[in-house]
Design a protein around this motif. Sequence first.
Motif, PDB file in Angstrom:
ATOM      1  N   TRP A  38     -51.111   0.356 -19.516  1.00 18.61           N
ATOM      2  CA  TRP A  38     -51.459  -0.905 -18.575  1.00 18.61           C
ATOM      3  C   TRP A  38     -52.588  -1.047 -18.709  1.00 18.61           C
ATOM      4  O   TRP A  38     -53.143  -1.691 -17.662  1.00 18.61           O
ATOM      5  CB  TRP A  38     -50.703  -0.468 -17.163  1.00 18.61           C
ATOM      6  N   TRP A  39     -53.428  -0.948 -19.789  1.00 20.16           N
ATOM      7  CA  TRP A  39     -54.763  -1.204 -20.038  1.00 20.16           C
ATOM      8  C   TRP A  39     -54.906  -2.940 -20.435  1.00 20.16           C
ATOM      9  O   TRP A  39     -54.998  -2.983 -21.696  1.00 20.16           O
ATOM     10  CB  TRP A  39     -55.391  -0.429 -20.848  1.00 20.16           C
ATOM     11  N   HIS A  42     -53.610   7.665  -7.683  1.00 18.03           N
ATOM     12  CA  HIS A  42     -53.451   7.452  -9.265  1.00 18.03           C
ATOM     13  C   HIS A  42     -52.585   8.351  -9.690  1.00 18.03           C
ATOM     14  O   HIS A  42     -52.779   8.970 -10.877  1.00 18.03           O
ATOM     15  CB  HIS A  42     -54.774   7.346  -9.634  1.00 18.03           C
ATOM     16  N   LYS A  81     -49.479  10.589 -16.278  1.00 23.63           N
ATOM     17  CA  LYS A  81     -50.564  11.322 -15.802  1.00 23.63           C
ATOM     18  C   LYS A  81     -49.845  12.594 -14.750  1.00 23.63           C
ATOM     19  O   LYS A  81     -48.719  12.413 -14.516  1.00 23.63           O
ATOM     20  CB  LYS A  81     -51.734  10.930 -14.882  1.00 23.63           C
ATOM     21  N   ASN A  90     -59.115  11.635 -11.612  1.00 22.34           N
ATOM     22  CA  ASN A  90     -58.214  10.850 -12.395  1.00 22.34           C
ATOM     23  C   ASN A  90     -58.181  10.952 -13.799  1.00 22.34           C
ATOM     24  O   ASN A  90     -58.981  10.721 -14.013  1.00 22.34           O
ATOM     25  CB  ASN A  90     -58.053   9.462 -11.740  1.00 22.34           C
ATOM     26  N   TRP A 101     -63.332   2.708 -13.647  1.00 23.86           N
ATOM     27  CA  TRP A 101     -62.814   1.423 -14.487  1.00 23.86           C
ATOM     28  C   TRP A 101     -63.500   0.441 -13.937  1.00 23.86           C
ATOM     29  O   TRP A 101     -63.531  -0.640 -14.845  1.00 23.86           O
ATOM     30  CB  TRP A 101     -61.160   1.667 -14.615  1.00 23.86           C
ATOM     31  N   LYS A 159     -64.687   2.510 -21.206  1.00 25.80           N
ATOM     32  CA  LYS A 159     -63.683   2.357 -19.980  1.00 25.80           C
ATOM     33  C   LYS A 159     -64.327   2.912 -18.683  1.00 25.80           C
ATOM     34  O   LYS A 159     -63.622   2.533 -17.569  1.00 25.80           O
ATOM     35  CB  LYS A 159     -62.811   3.753 -20.584  1.00 25.80           C
ATOM     36  N   GLU A 202     -60.549  -2.724 -19.910  1.00 25.37           N
ATOM     37  CA  GLU A 202     -59.422  -1.775 -20.503  1.00 25.37           C
ATOM     38  C   GLU A 202     -58.913  -2.192 -21.729  1.00 25.37           C
ATOM     39  O   GLU A 202     -58.677  -1.488 -22.598  1.00 25.37           O
ATOM     40  CB  GLU A 202     -58.226  -1.652 -19.384  1.00 25.37           C
ATOM     41  N   ASP A 239     -56.770  10.015 -17.066  1.00 31.34           N
ATOM     42  CA  ASP A 239     -55.912   9.369 -17.991  1.00 31.34           C
ATOM     43  C   ASP A 239     -55.384  10.168 -19.211  1.00 31.34           C
ATOM     44  O   ASP A 239     -55.951  10.919 -20.044  1.00 31.34           O
ATOM     45  CB  ASP A 239     -56.636   8.294 -18.703  1.00 31.34           C
ATOM     46  N   GLY A 271     -52.228  -2.623 -12.127  1.00 30.53           N
ATOM     47  CA  GLY A 271     -53.166  -1.974 -11.881  1.00 30.53           C
ATOM     48  C   GLY A 271     -52.517  -0.320 -11.420  1.00 30.53           C
ATOM     49  O   GLY A 271     -51.584  -0.685 -11.163  1.00 30.53           O
ATOM     50  N   ALA A 272     -53.061   0.616 -11.836  1.00 25.93           N
ATOM     51  CA  ALA A 272     -52.470   1.917 -11.490  1.00 25.93           C
ATOM     52  C   ALA A 272     -51.088   2.051 -11.963  1.00 25.93           C
ATOM     53  O   ALA A 272     -50.353   3.259 -11.665  1.00 25.93           O
ATOM     54  CB  ALA A 272     -52.592   2.216 -10.027  1.00 25.93           C
TER      55      ALA A 272
HETATM   56  C1  BGC Z   1     -55.941   4.388 -14.543  1.00 28.01           C
HETATM   57  C2  BGC Z   1     -57.090   3.842 -15.293  1.00 28.01           C
HETATM   58  C3  BGC Z   1     -57.047   2.305 -14.968  1.00 28.01           C
HETATM   59  C4  BGC Z   1     -56.616   1.902 -13.543  1.00 28.01           C
HETATM   60  C5  BGC Z   1     -56.587   0.370 -13.375  1.00 28.01           C
HETATM   61  C6  BGC Z   1     -55.896   4.023 -12.943  1.00 28.01           C
HETATM   62  O1  BGC Z   1     -54.605   4.490 -12.565  1.00 28.01           O
HETATM   63  O2  BGC Z   1     -56.183   5.700 -14.188  1.00 28.01           O
HETATM   64  O3  BGC Z   1     -57.164   3.706 -16.555  1.00 28.01           O
HETATM   65  O4  BGC Z   1     -57.967   1.734 -15.538  1.00 28.01           O
HETATM   66  O5  BGC Z   1     -55.682   2.473 -12.982  1.00 28.01           O
HETATM   67  O6  BGC Z   1     -55.388  -0.125 -13.856  1.00 28.01           O
END
Ligand code: BGC
Length: 416
Positions: free
Chosen positions: A29-30, A374, A87, A296, A265, A334, A35, A298, A62-63
């Motif tokens: 989801w980057w 997260h 994760k 958190n 981020w 990042k 990202e 990744d 996001g997330a």
């Molecule tokens: C992720 C990050 C990401 C952020 C926003 C977080 O849960 O660990 O890598 O940039 O969410 O999407």
Amino acid sequence: MRNPVLGLLLWSVMHTSTVWAQDLEVLHWWTSGGEAQSVAVLKKVFKEKSGATWKDFNIAGGAGENALKVLKTKALAGHPPAAVQMKGPQIQDWGKMGLLTSINDLAKREQWDEKLPKEIANAVKYNNNWVAVPFNVHRINWVWVNPKVLAQAKAKVPTTLAELFETADKIKKIGLLPFAHGGQAWQDATVFEELLLAIAGPDLYRKALVQLDPKALQSPEVKATFEALRQYSSYLDKNRKGLDWDKATRLVMDGKAGMQFMGDWAKGEFIAAGKHPGKDFLCIPVPGSEDSFIYNVDSFAFFETKSKNTKKNQEQLAAIIMDEAFQKTFNVKKGSIPAVPTTKMEDFDSCAKASMESFVKTSKTTGQVPSMAHQMASSSEVMQAVYDVVEAHINSNMSADEAVKRLAKSIREATM
Ligand code: BGC
């Protein structure tokens, strides 16, 4: 497409038919500016080293809220992507279902057990098998500040929560937005856990959000957190519903808002826009949480495959992610710090260095806690229960007492 979830599902099904053996399908989801620049580094190195094609399966949101839904449908239909951003407890859940593949041979050859801190290694192993690889450690408990806005408002950089709200008042007075905040449940929950840490400290945070202890969940500190959240919400834009986190960061960058609570981020966005820490923006720990660290991590997990080619590509990708040179280039962009601790920190900026210092310090105390918002602390059902209550509270005039009651009840039900 009227229904976004249906749209995502349809897209994911259509997507399946176009994956070839020489491709490696990667779900992540980057998609924000910072990202996308970070993941582009991985795509490039992967292409150079493997000669295979990176089949990009990105799901904005996001997330990972949307990505996780799509993963469930694809994997349960028997078409999981080969590599998936995933994760903590979810790695354990997919591992339990027997759907992840082990990359133990590679890990042994490259001595990952010696290379990684135990906590990070354990988070990417299932049943003592390496099924995922870590990129980084993001610190969540940060506030991103535009120093020019503070100067304009004649406000100071806050060092306590009381000062934070004084600064917010001053910014409001000059007609700017005190806090940039996107209207999405995970963003509400991110601020909730940051405030909880600042108000209750790491031990109670752990009892409440990791151990889900009913007494801790109904403690005066959790009530005080909802009260602080109420005060915080009085400074937000009423029209924030649906606003993405990176658009909120942009408001701080452009001097339209003074501050943003967000994991680092957000720094990736400042960096991608050519901004410099200490000059264009400041990173300060959420006041009251200086000695603690919400972490958190990744990681990419790898799904079982019958194709030897795919397996080879999965291992190639894993080896790249664990490489120190990659860990440096990726994490500089990042906003996070590397998961591999021997990575040289010279090229990292002052916020990353401060994060690393705090990470090392808190690893020797009880100050490190996993992020609930997260997906690091609990099952997705519990996380969703917290999201729902916090979102309902922030968007209504629900009292703190009522929110505490609902939180304890929803978490109890989610664990039954
Ligand atoms: C992720 C990050 C990401 C952020 C926003 C977080 O849960 O660990 O890598 O940039 O969410 O999407």
